[in-house]
Design a protein around this motif. Structure first.
Motif, PDB file in Angstrom:
ATOM      1  N   ILE A  34       0.607  -1.234   0.031  1.00  0.00           N
ATOM      2  CA  ILE A  34      -0.006  -0.022  -0.059  1.00  0.00           C
ATOM      3  C   ILE A  34       0.929   1.196  -0.126  1.00  0.00           C
ATOM      4  CG2 ILE A  34      -1.620   1.447   1.404  1.00  0.00           C
ATOM      5  CD1 ILE A  34      -2.896  -1.464   2.562  1.00  0.00           C
ATOM      6  N   ILE A  57      -4.605   2.839   9.041  1.00  0.00           N
ATOM      7  CA  ILE A  57      -2.937   2.858   9.036  1.00  0.00           C
ATOM      8  C   ILE A  57      -2.472   2.679  10.479  1.00  0.00           C
ATOM      9  CG2 ILE A  57      -1.401   4.666   8.730  1.00  0.00           C
ATOM     10  CD1 ILE A  57      -3.031   6.149   6.639  1.00  0.00           C
ATOM     11  N   LEU A  60      -1.764  -0.848  10.567  1.00  0.00           N
ATOM     12  CA  LEU A  60      -0.780  -1.510  10.309  1.00  0.00           C
ATOM     13  C   LEU A  60       0.514  -1.166  10.925  1.00  0.00           C
ATOM     14  CD1 LEU A  60      -1.511  -0.191   6.484  1.00  0.00           C
ATOM     15  CD2 LEU A  60      -1.673  -2.658   7.523  1.00  0.00           C
ATOM     16  N   ASN A  66       7.637  -0.581  12.492  1.00  0.00           N
ATOM     17  CA  ASN A  66       7.530   0.556  12.007  1.00  0.00           C
ATOM     18  C   ASN A  66       9.008   1.486  11.814  1.00  0.00           C
ATOM     19  OD1 ASN A  66       6.201   3.338  11.288  1.00  0.00           O
ATOM     20  ND2 ASN A  66       7.049   4.007  13.382  1.00  0.00           N
ATOM     21  N   ASP A 283      -7.424   6.671   4.268  1.00  0.00           N
ATOM     22  CA  ASP A 283      -7.492   5.555   5.444  1.00  0.00           C
ATOM     23  C   ASP A 283      -8.609   4.549   5.356  1.00  0.00           C
ATOM     24  OD1 ASP A 283      -6.241   4.783   8.320  1.00  0.00           O
ATOM     25  OD2 ASP A 283      -8.411   5.265   8.618  1.00  0.00           O
ATOM     26  N   ILE A 286      -8.032   2.397   2.633  1.00  0.00           N
ATOM     27  CA  ILE A 286      -7.150   1.418   2.970  1.00  0.00           C
ATOM     28  C   ILE A 286      -7.658   0.508   3.825  1.00  0.00           C
ATOM     29  CG2 ILE A 286      -5.215   0.826   4.508  1.00  0.00           C
ATOM     30  CD1 ILE A 286      -3.988   3.557   3.475  1.00  0.00           C
ATOM     31  N   ILE A 304       2.749  -7.241   4.370  1.00  0.00           N
ATOM     32  CA  ILE A 304       2.038  -5.931   4.368  1.00  0.00           C
ATOM     33  C   ILE A 304       2.884  -4.961   4.429  1.00  0.00           C
ATOM     34  CG2 ILE A 304      -0.041  -4.435   4.624  1.00  0.00           C
ATOM     35  CD1 ILE A 304      -1.346  -6.656   5.918  1.00  0.00           C
ATOM     36  N   PHE A 306       3.369  -0.924   4.131  1.00  0.00           N
ATOM     37  CA  PHE A 306       2.678   0.650   3.882  1.00  0.00           C
ATOM     38  C   PHE A 306       3.857   1.700   3.952  1.00  0.00           C
ATOM     39  CE2 PHE A 306       1.495   4.501   6.201  1.00  0.00           C
ATOM     40  CZ  PHE A 306       0.369   5.043   5.261  1.00  0.00           C
ATOM     41  N   SER A 308       4.657   5.647   2.241  1.00  0.00           N
ATOM     42  CA  SER A 308       4.525   7.033   1.285  1.00  0.00           C
ATOM     43  C   SER A 308       5.606   7.317   0.540  1.00  0.00           C
ATOM     44  CB  SER A 308       4.133   8.201   2.176  1.00  0.00           C
ATOM     45  OG  SER A 308       3.969   9.432   1.255  1.00  0.00           O
TER      46      SER A 308
END
Length: 489
Positions: A34, A57, A60, A66, A283, A286, A304, A306, A308
């Motif tokens: 994503i 989000i 996730l 993260n 969001d 998603i 998965i 995620f 930008s």
């Protein structure tokens, strides 16, 4: 031959093209990737933003690892998403991609192309900011595809997105093109949901690449779904400035002129209310995609990702756009969920590039990393074996800005037609980059300057730090010039 919806298995097609066989016969993990557009790392509730609502989000972020210090390597032109996405696809740095990402040559195998060659179904929907040929090499299936950088204001923006059906010929002519009848994010989520519905009875591993164009502007029209925000309730960033304190070489670019400086706090609150509205709408979509994945019964065997493509200033440091090397623009949110590890909800402080995802996915799927890839795998971090990845990061923009991140500090140097400006920030104590420490810590600034020069040479940077003008006669590089700098075919 073009079809309106192409959801047939591409496993045999991919294998016949390259003659390869999967290295392992056991069930390989699926991948849901994503990607969002222009999302700040701090525009996510789970990462500390109390003004915005991003429940899906957040899920996730809390279910995966993260990566707090992920950066795009930079750009030569103002459309950062083009090189960022090309780097992501090829696993290569900004001076290792062709024409700032406008074209991905055949010599640079994309990660979907590599997966496809090893038996994966590869599907895409949403934004592709490179050429048609590389898209079709990468994906055997797709729907509601957007080729370009943004939905133009004059064409009703996200509300009437100009899209394409998958065209197996790779021509994407008039027969493939149509105007969407829903908000862009909903169109992309619809296509992703339809694809995921086709996977339960298929044992072939899949890659679903869902590439949203939100929260990139236009933000003047929001859809009916998603949370709406009242400007007066929005917190103004602590590093807000009415205008940038000096010429960084990009103060008259489109992104800055959407709301010309000097800007007021009220104007920024209005902008952020619209921006957060876009964040919340994407969001929501998603969430639909994640729900569809859960319905397949394959969530427990799906990686998965995620992320930008780049960030956005939105009033921080006196800027509105993304054409800078400040954290809000060059750093990006990124989280990876590997269902086969117990590393959930962990924050990694490792320095990494967005394009390090490519070799990471290769190692997680047991597929060989192509020789064209220069990124470094994050798999040891995902497995909790280490939190060290890179000693430092080199960042660049145009021929006027260069930066180095190391040991919690960032050094930025600007050369605007021969005028040099230097900045040094302690990112741990000053994440908003408001206090320039060059005068207080001149030795560190000098050390970082020297190391930056080394990294520029190692990266085949067309600029030379020791040259007073860095490049040519010091003028800002033009589009016609930059697309000819790095050619690999």
């Amino acid at each position: 031959m073009m079809s309106t919806k192409t959801f047939v298995s591409a496993a045999l097609i991919g294998l016949s093209i390259c003659g390869c066989q999967p290295k392992e016969k056991q069930e390989q993990p699926n991948i849901l990737f994503i990607l969002v557009d222009d999302m700040q790392g701090d525009a996510i509730a789970a990462l500390g933003n109390k003004d915005v609502s991003t429940p899906h989000i957040d899920r996730l972020i809390t279910e995966g690892v993260n990566f707090n210090h992920t950066y795009t390597n930079g750009a030569l032109c103002g459309a950062l998403s083009m090189p960022s996405r090309a780097m992501l696809m090829t696993g290569r740095g900004v001076f290792e991609i062709q024409s700032d990402g406008q074209k991905i040559p055949e010599q640079q195998t994309t990660f979907p192309e590599n997966l496809r060659a090893h038996g994966y179904r590869t599907f895409a929907t949403g934004k592709w900011h490179s050429d048609f040929a590389s898209f079709n090499r990468s994906f055997a299936e797709g729907e509601n595809i957007f080729f370009g950088g943004m939905h133009p204001y004059e064409q009703n923006g996200h509300c009437s997105p100009r899209l394409n059906h998958y065209d197996a010929t790779g021509q994407y002519g008039k027969e493939a093109t149509f105007t969407g009848d829903k908000f862009s994010s909903e169109m992309f989520a619809d296509a992703a949901v339809d694809f995921l519905k086709s996977t339960p009875q298929d044992k072939t591993p899949f890659l679903a690449f869902v590439s949203f164009t939100s929260p990139h502007d236009p933000r003047n029209q929001l859809p009916d779904y998603g949370k709406k925000y009242t400007p007066k309730n929005i917190t103004v960033p602590g590093n807000f400035l009415p205008q940038h304190p000096f010429d960084n070489g990009e103060l008259d670019i489109r992104d800055e002129l959407l709301l010309p400086p000097p800007r007021t706090t009220q104007q920024i609150q209005n902008e952020l209310a619209s921006y957060y509205g876009m964040v919340s709408e994407v969001d929501t979509q998603i969430g639909r995609v994640l729900e569809a994945l859960d319905a397949t019964g394959k969530r427990d065997n799906t990686i998965i990702v995620f992320a930008s493509d780049n960030g956005l200033a939105m009033g921080q440091n006196g800027l509105l756009g993304k054409q800078s090397l400040y954290e809000h623009s060059i750093a990006v949110p990124m989280a990876i969920i590997d269902p086969h590890t117990n590393e959930k909800g962990r924050n990694s402080e490792a320095l990494c590039y967005l394009y390090d995802i490519y070799p990471t996915l290769c190692e997680l799927t047991g597929i060989e990393i192509p020789a064209s890839v220069t990124g470094r795998s994050l798999k040891p971090i995902l497995e909790g074996k280490t939190d060290k990845h890179r000693e430092d990061l080199f960042l660049s923009y145009s021929n006027q800005q260069r930066a180095l991140v190391k040991d919690g500090y960032k050094y930025i140097i600007y050369n605007v037609e021969g005028k040099i400006t230097e900045q040094l920030f302690n990112l741990q104590n000053d994440p908003g980059e408001t206090t320039n420490l060059c005068e207080q810590e001149p030795e560190r600034a000098a050390t970082y300057h020297t190391l930056l020069g080394q990294r520029m040479k190692e990266s085949n940077d067309f600029c030379q730090l020791e040259d007073p003008l860095w490049w040519s006669d010091g003028h800002k590089i033009t589009w016609e010039e930059l697309i000819k700098l790095y050619i690999f075919e």
